[in-house]
Design a protein around this motif. Structure first.
Motif, PDB file in Angstrom:
ATOM      1  N   PHE A 179       1.085  -1.424  -0.464  1.00  9.94           N
ATOM      2  CA  PHE A 179       0.113   0.192  -0.246  1.00  9.94           C
ATOM      3  C   PHE A 179       0.987   0.849  -0.225  1.00  9.94           C
ATOM      4  O   PHE A 179       0.725   2.608  -0.337  1.00  9.94           O
ATOM      5  CB  PHE A 179      -1.199   0.256   1.258  1.00  9.94           C
ATOM      6  CG  PHE A 179      -1.647   1.345   1.335  1.00  9.94           C
ATOM      7  CD1 PHE A 179      -3.087   1.657   0.543  1.00  9.94           C
ATOM      8  CD2 PHE A 179      -1.737   1.916   2.603  1.00  9.94           C
ATOM      9  CE1 PHE A 179      -3.807   2.279   0.399  1.00  9.94           C
ATOM     10  CE2 PHE A 179      -2.511   2.990   2.834  1.00  9.94           C
ATOM     11  CZ  PHE A 179      -3.782   3.842   1.765  1.00  9.94           C
ATOM     12  N   ALA A 182       2.501   1.527  -3.481  1.00 11.37           N
ATOM     13  CA  ALA A 182       0.855   1.942  -4.390  1.00 11.37           C
ATOM     14  C   ALA A 182       1.084   3.890  -4.753  1.00 11.37           C
ATOM     15  O   ALA A 182       0.952   4.077  -5.176  1.00 11.37           O
ATOM     16  CB  ALA A 182      -0.206   1.432  -4.372  1.00 11.37           C
ATOM     17  N   LEU A 183       1.767   4.597  -2.522  1.00  7.58           N
ATOM     18  CA  LEU A 183       0.857   5.493  -2.835  1.00  7.58           C
ATOM     19  C   LEU A 183       1.615   6.362  -3.163  1.00  7.58           C
ATOM     20  O   LEU A 183       1.984   7.674  -4.248  1.00  7.58           O
ATOM     21  CB  LEU A 183       0.363   5.459  -1.207  1.00  7.58           C
ATOM     22  CG  LEU A 183      -0.754   5.691  -0.425  1.00  7.58           C
ATOM     23  CD1 LEU A 183      -0.576   5.120   1.089  1.00  7.58           C
ATOM     24  CD2 LEU A 183      -1.721   5.869  -1.602  1.00  7.58           C
ATOM     25  N   LEU A 191      -3.584   0.092  -6.523  1.00  6.36           N
ATOM     26  CA  LEU A 191      -4.227   0.261  -5.283  1.00  6.36           C
ATOM     27  C   LEU A 191      -6.102  -0.694  -5.666  1.00  6.36           C
ATOM     28  O   LEU A 191      -6.472  -0.912  -4.453  1.00  6.36           O
ATOM     29  CB  LEU A 191      -4.826   1.620  -5.389  1.00  6.36           C
ATOM     30  CG  LEU A 191      -3.570   2.578  -5.159  1.00  6.36           C
ATOM     31  CD1 LEU A 191      -3.642   3.808  -5.383  1.00  6.36           C
ATOM     32  CD2 LEU A 191      -3.170   2.019  -3.310  1.00  6.36           C
ATOM     33  N   LEU A 195      -7.404  -3.017  -2.322  1.00  3.67           N
ATOM     34  CA  LEU A 195      -8.655  -2.740  -1.834  1.00  3.67           C
ATOM     35  C   LEU A 195      -9.884  -3.424  -2.128  1.00  3.67           C
ATOM     36  O   LEU A 195      -9.849  -4.110  -3.366  1.00  3.67           O
ATOM     37  CB  LEU A 195      -8.877  -0.833  -2.112  1.00  3.67           C
ATOM     38  CG  LEU A 195      -7.852  -0.300  -2.108  1.00  3.67           C
ATOM     39  CD1 LEU A 195      -8.524   1.900  -2.875  1.00  3.67           C
ATOM     40  CD2 LEU A 195      -7.096   0.332  -0.690  1.00  3.67           C
ATOM     41  N   ALA A 223      -9.603   4.194  -4.828  1.00  2.96           N
ATOM     42  CA  ALA A 223      -8.202   4.187  -5.353  1.00  2.96           C
ATOM     43  C   ALA A 223      -8.437   5.043  -6.559  1.00  2.96           C
ATOM     44  O   ALA A 223      -7.157   5.932  -6.156  1.00  2.96           O
ATOM     45  CB  ALA A 223      -8.853   2.996  -6.467  1.00  2.96           C
ATOM     46  N   LEU A 226      -7.298   8.583  -4.091  1.00  5.27           N
ATOM     47  CA  LEU A 226      -5.521   8.236  -3.291  1.00  5.27           C
ATOM     48  C   LEU A 226      -4.522   7.923  -4.489  1.00  5.27           C
ATOM     49  O   LEU A 226      -3.498   8.486  -4.485  1.00  5.27           O
ATOM     50  CB  LEU A 226      -5.790   6.501  -2.624  1.00  5.27           C
ATOM     51  CG  LEU A 226      -6.375   6.509  -1.765  1.00  5.27           C
ATOM     52  CD1 LEU A 226      -5.860   5.080  -1.565  1.00  5.27           C
ATOM     53  CD2 LEU A 226      -6.087   7.386  -0.688  1.00  5.27           C
ATOM     54  N   GLY A 227      -5.155   7.860  -5.966  1.00  4.33           N
ATOM     55  CA  GLY A 227      -4.163   8.207  -6.641  1.00  4.33           C
ATOM     56  C   GLY A 227      -3.862   9.571  -7.099  1.00  4.33           C
ATOM     57  O   GLY A 227      -3.234  10.401  -7.591  1.00  4.33           O
ATOM     58  N   SER A 230      -1.575  11.320  -4.717  1.00  5.12           N
ATOM     59  CA  SER A 230      -0.158  11.237  -4.810  1.00  5.12           C
ATOM     60  C   SER A 230      -0.029  12.315  -6.096  1.00  5.12           C
ATOM     61  O   SER A 230       1.639  12.471  -5.973  1.00  5.12           O
ATOM     62  CB  SER A 230      -0.021   9.518  -4.739  1.00  5.12           C
ATOM     63  OG  SER A 230      -0.534   8.743  -4.167  1.00  5.12           O
TER      64      SER A 230
END
Length: 293
Positions: A179, A182-183, A191, A195, A223, A226-227, A230
């Motif tokens: 995780f 990926a972040l 993600l 998830l 997802a 969060l993407g 980032s």
């Protein structure tokens, strides 16, 4: 009671009392305040008149916690955005104690928030610490028979909402590492892969820091959110941590503590993300307070 004798007894039971207060309040700062009040009352007690010192201290702590819990309830009514428990750094031995870890997890503390104050006190004292009904009755000013009924009702309420249960420490580390990666890299597909379909993301800024105004649910929405985060944030660093007995990420912006994100994992997938940004709930994270039995 001499000051030395009072101090020795209090210190012996302090970790237990802190955990009782924290589980009832969901706040390390409020739990510490309760312990201060407990100490002030305990210091005035004649030790020779106390048959069971542990039970007496638990009774004081419970009553102080109930008073504060009712006051907190009034404050939460005007709280801006979702309310999350105050994250607490915990030590590896807490995670190894599966029962304790589950009961102080973010997910479980949110379940306890749905109980009335007396129900929460009875549940914590009976189900977590296995105190006898007569001791609990003295702590909450109820009869043992009434406490049994309250315990039964609270147990059924929690069972219907209880988290599915913890995974192994090794699996938690693996999922948290993936995780974090990926972040850090903005890996949307990564993600999506980790998830759960019904994952929930909650953010608590307390009206002080920008946060999600309401829960975000579903793998697609979480997802992508969060993407996008980032992509926008380039000055952050992520550190793995253990919060409330479960994996978490400590997020710093330009070196300053910004967010603590607790991660709930079920069956190898992330089912809950709890991002605390309210600085008032993170101030104690500069030091380290750890739950122990």
């Amino acid at each position: 009671m001499s000051a030395d004798a009072a101090t020795e007894v209090f210190v012996t039971h302090r970790n237990l009392l802190f955990t009782v207060a924290y589980e009832m309040l969901g706040s390390a700062a409020d739990a510490e305040d309760v312990l201060q009040e407990t100490w002030l009352r305990w210091a005035r007690v004649d030790l020779d008149t106390v048959q069971d010192q542990r039970a007496y201290l638990v009774r004081i702590t419970t009553r102080q916690s109930l008073d504060r819990l009712r006051a907190l309830g009034r404050r939460k009514e005007s709280y801006i955005g979702p309310w999350l428990p105050e994250p607490l750094l915990t030590t590896p031995d807490v995670a190894e104690d599966v029962e304790l870890a589950e009961n102080v997890s973010m997910a479980m503390l949110l379940v306890l928030e749905t109980l009335a104050p007396i129900e929460r006190a009875v549940f914590v004292l009976r189900e977590v610490f296995d105190l006898p009904y007569d001791e609990i009755a003295a702590a909450v000013d109820k009869t043992p028979a009434a406490v049994r009924q309250i315990a039964h009702r609270a147990r059924a309420h929690v069972a219907a909402r209880r988290p599915r249960g913890p995974v192994s420490a090794a699996q938690s580390r693996d999922v948290l590492t993936a995780f974090q990666r990926a972040l850090e890299t903005g890996d949307i597909q990564g993600l999506f892969d980790m998830l759960a379909p019904d994952v929930v993301l909650l953010g608590d800024g307390g009206g002080i820091k920008q946060a999600l105004p309401r829960p975000v649910t579903g793998v697609d929405k979480v997802a992508r959110l969060l993407g996008a985060l980032s992509d926008r944030v380039t000055a952050w660093s992520l550190e793995p941590a253990e919060v409330n007995g479960f994996p978490a990420l400590v997020i710093r912006l330009d070196g300053e503590l910004d967010t603590v994100m607790a991660v709930r994992i079920d069956d190898g997938f992330i089912t809950g993300l709890y991002a605390v940004r309210n600085p008032e709930k993170l101030s104690h994270m500069q030091g380290e307070t750890a739950l122990r039995r």
